[in-house]
Design a protein around this motif. Sequence first.
Motif, PDB file in Angstrom:
ATOM      1  N   LEU A 255       0.854  -1.198   0.000  1.00 25.10           N
ATOM      2  CA  LEU A 255       0.000   0.000   0.000  1.00 25.10           C
ATOM      3  C   LEU A 255       0.888   1.246   0.000  1.00 25.10           C
ATOM      4  CD1 LEU A 255      -2.589  -1.160   2.671  1.00 25.10           C
ATOM      5  CD2 LEU A 255      -2.765  -1.318   0.190  1.00 25.10           C
ATOM      6  N   PHE A 256       0.403   2.302  -0.620  1.00 27.90           N
ATOM      7  CA  PHE A 256       1.169   3.558  -0.644  1.00 27.90           C
ATOM      8  C   PHE A 256       1.032   4.207   0.729  1.00 27.90           C
ATOM      9  CE2 PHE A 256      -0.528   3.240  -5.085  1.00 27.90           C
ATOM     10  CZ  PHE A 256       0.614   2.645  -5.568  1.00 27.90           C
ATOM     11  N   ASP A 257       2.141   4.311   1.476  1.00 26.78           N
ATOM     12  CA  ASP A 257       1.958   4.763   2.850  1.00 26.78           C
ATOM     13  C   ASP A 257       1.794   6.272   2.988  1.00 26.78           C
ATOM     14  OD1 ASP A 257       5.084   3.134   3.484  1.00 26.78           O
ATOM     15  OD2 ASP A 257       4.710   4.975   2.352  1.00 26.78           O
ATOM     16  N   SER A 258       1.943   7.008   1.880  1.00 30.44           N
ATOM     17  CA  SER A 258       1.681   8.442   1.968  1.00 30.44           C
ATOM     18  C   SER A 258       0.216   8.764   1.680  1.00 30.44           C
ATOM     19  CB  SER A 258       2.575   9.192   0.984  1.00 30.44           C
ATOM     20  OG  SER A 258       2.330   8.725  -0.322  1.00 30.44           O
ATOM     21  N   LEU A 259      -0.568   7.756   1.306  1.00 33.44           N
ATOM     22  CA  LEU A 259      -1.977   8.001   0.973  1.00 33.44           C
ATOM     23  C   LEU A 259      -2.891   7.276   1.957  1.00 33.44           C
ATOM     24  CD1 LEU A 259      -1.960   7.475  -2.920  1.00 33.44           C
ATOM     25  CD2 LEU A 259      -1.771   9.623  -1.655  1.00 33.44           C
TER      26      LEU A 259
ATOM     27  N   SER B  58     -16.974  -4.448   0.121  1.00 28.21           N
ATOM     28  CA  SER B  58     -17.007  -5.830  -0.352  1.00 28.21           C
ATOM     29  C   SER B  58     -15.882  -6.674   0.240  1.00 28.21           C
ATOM     30  CB  SER B  58     -16.985  -5.884  -1.884  1.00 28.21           C
ATOM     31  OG  SER B  58     -15.718  -5.559  -2.361  1.00 28.21           O
ATOM     32  N   VAL B  59     -14.846  -6.044   0.826  1.00 32.76           N
ATOM     33  CA  VAL B  59     -13.859  -6.837   1.570  1.00 32.76           C
ATOM     34  C   VAL B  59     -14.082  -6.692   3.078  1.00 32.76           C
ATOM     35  CG1 VAL B  59     -12.117  -6.746  -0.244  1.00 32.76           C
ATOM     36  CG2 VAL B  59     -12.086  -5.010   1.551  1.00 32.76           C
ATOM     37  N   GLY B  60     -15.273  -6.207   3.453  1.00 35.03           N
ATOM     38  CA  GLY B  60     -15.658  -6.186   4.861  1.00 35.03           C
ATOM     39  C   GLY B  60     -15.080  -5.045   5.667  1.00 35.03           C
ATOM     40  N   LEU B  61     -14.738  -3.943   5.004  1.00 32.92           N
ATOM     41  CA  LEU B  61     -14.221  -2.791   5.751  1.00 32.92           C
ATOM     42  C   LEU B  61     -15.205  -1.644   5.609  1.00 32.92           C
ATOM     43  CD1 LEU B  61     -10.461  -2.899   4.709  1.00 32.92           C
ATOM     44  CD2 LEU B  61     -11.495  -3.717   6.822  1.00 32.92           C
TER      45      LEU B  61
ATOM     46  N   PHE C 231      -4.471   5.584   7.688  1.00 31.50           N
ATOM     47  CA  PHE C 231      -3.314   5.378   6.823  1.00 31.50           C
ATOM     48  C   PHE C 231      -2.837   3.930   6.973  1.00 31.50           C
ATOM     49  CE2 PHE C 231      -2.176   9.278   4.734  1.00 31.50           C
ATOM     50  CZ  PHE C 231      -3.030  10.171   5.355  1.00 31.50           C
ATOM     51  N   PRO C 232      -2.195   3.393   5.914  1.00 27.96           N
ATOM     52  CA  PRO C 232      -1.804   1.978   5.935  1.00 27.96           C
ATOM     53  C   PRO C 232      -1.009   1.590   7.183  1.00 27.96           C
ATOM     54  CG  PRO C 232      -1.513   2.841   3.750  1.00 27.96           C
ATOM     55  CD  PRO C 232      -1.931   4.010   4.606  1.00 27.96           C
ATOM     56  N   SER C 233      -0.153   2.488   7.676  1.00 24.97           N
ATOM     57  CA  SER C 233       0.675   2.114   8.827  1.00 24.97           C
ATOM     58  C   SER C 233      -0.153   1.899  10.090  1.00 24.97           C
ATOM     59  CB  SER C 233       1.725   3.195   9.075  1.00 24.97           C
ATOM     60  OG  SER C 233       1.088   4.428   9.299  1.00 24.97           O
ATOM     61  N   GLU C 234      -1.399   2.369  10.080  1.00 25.11           N
ATOM     62  CA  GLU C 234      -2.253   2.192  11.266  1.00 25.11           C
ATOM     63  C   GLU C 234      -2.992   0.860  11.248  1.00 25.11           C
ATOM     64  OE1 GLU C 234      -4.140   6.258  12.445  1.00 25.11           O
ATOM     65  OE2 GLU C 234      -4.025   6.250  10.265  1.00 25.11           O
ATOM     66  N   LEU C 235      -2.822   0.075  10.168  1.00 24.64           N
ATOM     67  CA  LEU C 235      -3.594  -1.152  10.021  1.00 24.64           C
ATOM     68  C   LEU C 235      -2.769  -2.380  10.356  1.00 24.64           C
ATOM     69  CD1 LEU C 235      -5.314  -0.456   6.579  1.00 24.64           C
ATOM     70  CD2 LEU C 235      -6.212  -0.002   8.862  1.00 24.64           C
TER      71      LEU C 235
ATOM     72  N   GLY D  35      -1.687  -6.437   9.731  1.00 23.55           N
ATOM     73  CA  GLY D  35      -1.335  -7.134   8.496  1.00 23.55           C
ATOM     74  C   GLY D  35      -2.553  -7.636   7.731  1.00 23.55           C
ATOM     75  N   GLY D  36      -3.512  -8.212   8.464  1.00 23.32           N
ATOM     76  CA  GLY D  36      -4.704  -8.739   7.811  1.00 23.32           C
ATOM     77  C   GLY D  36      -5.531  -7.642   7.164  1.00 23.32           C
ATOM     78  N   MET D  37      -5.633  -6.511   7.856  1.00 29.37           N
ATOM     79  CA  MET D  37      -6.382  -5.366   7.308  1.00 29.37           C
ATOM     80  C   MET D  37      -5.691  -4.829   6.061  1.00 29.37           C
ATOM     81  SD  MET D  37      -9.079  -4.748   8.957  1.00 29.37           S
ATOM     82  CE  MET D  37      -9.742  -5.651  10.317  1.00 29.37           C
ATOM     83  N   GLN D  38      -4.347  -4.768   6.110  1.00 27.39           N
ATOM     84  CA  GLN D  38      -3.604  -4.292   4.940  1.00 27.39           C
ATOM     85  C   GLN D  38      -3.867  -5.189   3.734  1.00 27.39           C
ATOM     86  OE1 GLN D  38       0.546  -3.636   5.655  1.00 27.39           O
ATOM     87  NE2 GLN D  38       0.179  -2.025   7.153  1.00 27.39           N
ATOM     88  N   LYS D  39      -3.917  -6.503   3.990  1.00 26.30           N
ATOM     89  CA  LYS D  39      -4.188  -7.433   2.881  1.00 26.30           C
ATOM     90  C   LYS D  39      -5.580  -7.171   2.298  1.00 26.30           C
ATOM     91  CE  LYS D  39      -0.519  -9.986   2.362  1.00 26.30           C
ATOM     92  NZ  LYS D  39      -0.102 -11.140   3.143  1.00 26.30           N
ATOM     93  N   ARG D  40      -6.527  -6.884   3.179  1.00 28.79           N
ATOM     94  CA  ARG D  40      -7.883  -6.604   2.688  1.00 28.79           C
ATOM     95  C   ARG D  40      -7.902  -5.349   1.827  1.00 28.79           C
ATOM     96  NH1 ARG D  40     -12.717  -7.770   6.858  1.00 28.79           N
ATOM     97  NH2 ARG D  40     -11.773  -9.436   8.061  1.00 28.79           N
ATOM     98  N   VAL D  41      -7.199  -4.321   2.292  1.00 33.54           N
ATOM     99  CA  VAL D  41      -7.160  -3.083   1.508  1.00 33.54           C
ATOM    100  C   VAL D  41      -6.460  -3.339   0.174  1.00 33.54           C
ATOM    101  CG1 VAL D  41      -6.346  -0.703   1.432  1.00 33.54           C
ATOM    102  CG2 VAL D  41      -7.185  -1.652   3.588  1.00 33.54           C
ATOM    103  N   GLY D  42      -5.366  -4.119   0.234  1.00 35.70           N
ATOM    104  CA  GLY D  42      -4.659  -4.468  -0.999  1.00 35.70           C
ATOM    105  C   GLY D  42      -5.567  -5.201  -1.969  1.00 35.70           C
ATOM    106  N   LEU D  43      -6.413  -6.073  -1.408  1.00 32.06           N
ATOM    107  CA  LEU D  43      -7.369  -6.803  -2.238  1.00 32.06           C
ATOM    108  C   LEU D  43      -8.386  -5.838  -2.855  1.00 32.06           C
ATOM    109  CD1 LEU D  43      -8.517  -9.483  -3.215  1.00 32.06           C
ATOM    110  CD2 LEU D  43      -9.688  -9.739  -1.035  1.00 32.06           C
ATOM    111  N   ALA D  44      -8.882  -4.916  -2.043  1.00 36.71           N
ATOM    112  CA  ALA D  44      -9.844  -3.934  -2.558  1.00 36.71           C
ATOM    113  C   ALA D  44      -9.213  -3.099  -3.673  1.00 36.71           C
ATOM    114  CB  ALA D  44     -10.327  -3.025  -1.426  1.00 36.71           C
TER     115      ALA D  44
END
Lengths: 258, 259
Positions: free
Chosen positions: A94-98, A129-132, A140-144, A146-155
């Motif tokens: 994930l882009f950690d500046s966004l 649709s990925v349950g978030l 921001f990605p750094s606040e998530l 590992g599992g949440m990051q994967k979900r966002v990556g999937l989205a």
Amino acid sequence: MTGTPKIRLRGLTKAFGGKPVLNGVDLDVGKGESVVIIGGSGTGKSVTLKCILGLLEPDSGSIEVDGQQLVGASADALRRARAKFGMLFQGAALFDSLSVIDNVAFGLVQGHGQSQAAARRIALDKLASVGLDKSVGELFPSELSGGMQKRVGLARAIATEPDIIFFDEPTTGLDPIMADIINDLIMKCVRDLGATAVSITHDMVSARKISDRIAMLYGGKLIWTGPTAQIDGSGNDYVEQFIHGRAEGPIKMQLRAS
Amino acid sequence: MNPLAYTGRGVIDLFAVIGRLSVFTAQAFSHAFRPPFYPRMVRRQLWEVGYRSLPVVGLTALFTGMVLALQSYTGFSRFSAGGESAIATIVVLSITRELGPVLAGLMIAGRVGASMAAELGTMRVTEQIDALATLSTNPYKYLITPRVVAGLITVPLLVVVADIIGVMGGYFIAVGVLGFNGSLYIRNTLGTLETHDVLSGLLKAAVFGVIVTVLGCYHGFNSGRGAQGVGSATTNAVVSASILILLSNYFLTQVLFAP
Ligand SMILES: Nc1ncnc2c1ncn2[C@@H]1O[C@H](COP(=O)(O)OP(=O)(O)O)[C@@H](O)[C@H]1O
Ligand SMILES: [Mg+2]
């Protein structure tokens, strides 16, 4: 399999600094099929996907997507072909500046020229649709986790509704429950989009669950390919050793990473 | 290895790096003229490179101007009385022609070059750069061009500020500590200064701005894997930019002030 395969690899080779990693990979992936590539760490599974995506240039061999040759194709043709793909990276990337929502909307705004507002609306949909829910979008990605990051990556990977989706070790590093949730999400997303999927994993539980066919990469080649139901009767010593996770067998563990 | 072969390999490697850097720079600039453009990324870098470097550059210039006044006073008092006009001249010419651009360039190499290499290196290692490409975005255009453009624009502006603060530093010491006449000092400063002195310094600054940002981006973009890869990318970015600044400064001076 009928008609042209969605992805067709022939004799793909790639070496880094004189050390061969891929040594003639052949693979056909049919439209709408879900193929899982298994294999030990450092055998070149990620390199295979990156060659197909055009992130790495293969040394030789051919890559056809929808019958179109991508090796040596023009930059323009490559860009158009790339728009057919979505990818969930190993570490989510994930882009950690966004913020989360801008991450998911990124491909829609940059690649498809949608307005920020329209892209965000779609992004919220994909997050749902990925349950978030909505509130996660502002984080921001750094606040998530590992599992949440994967979900966002999937989205983010499904936001542009690609024809083909790659999943690079989607469940590695997750607890079994979260891994199962991600597997279910992957199957749901692929089914909803009617997409073709290629996944990498060394987790046999998820490999069995999400695949129609399994291919095993060893020594730079796909040494066995077959329907998932047949993997237990593969009769291949390498596959046997891998799926049962035995220390004893023909597979030599790589000592060096590179 | 045979020493001749060793030297040859070194020379070939050097030219390979020069070639890769030239292509990299050309690519960064060519994207600046072809859509899509990313004005938001440019604005962010203008802020990062320009505004946020102000304290460092200002402080460097202030103390450099002050020490120049002090040193030239103690130097001149050895063989002549009343070196007021000489002090003002030395301060303003040294700052605008050399020390302003060079010291600002070196400080920016440390601050901006390092952070660009670390940021892009981390993006490389965590596959964010690959992810950009899969989302139909050209990483050169999105990441590198805005940074290089920001360096080209802001470093000369920073040097204008450095010039002013440096001269002020000299004035404080000359007037406040050494007890010289203030209006005379200002008249001497403006009397010696020519447009060419300032413009040549700003041209140097633009070149240094490109050097710092290109090398920071290049090393970060091509970072090796792992934390160690990012660490050495950062070090290499700062060291190579600093050396190249000093090297190009010599040749620029030779061209700009040809006798
Ligand atoms: N960009 C690269 N540069 C050099 N070597 C690489 C690069 N990418 C991968 N490799 C090497 O290629 C091999 C396969 O890597 P990879 O495909 O990431 O393995 P995995 O099967 O675990 O995904 C490893 O030995 C790795 O060190
Ligand atoms: Mg991998």
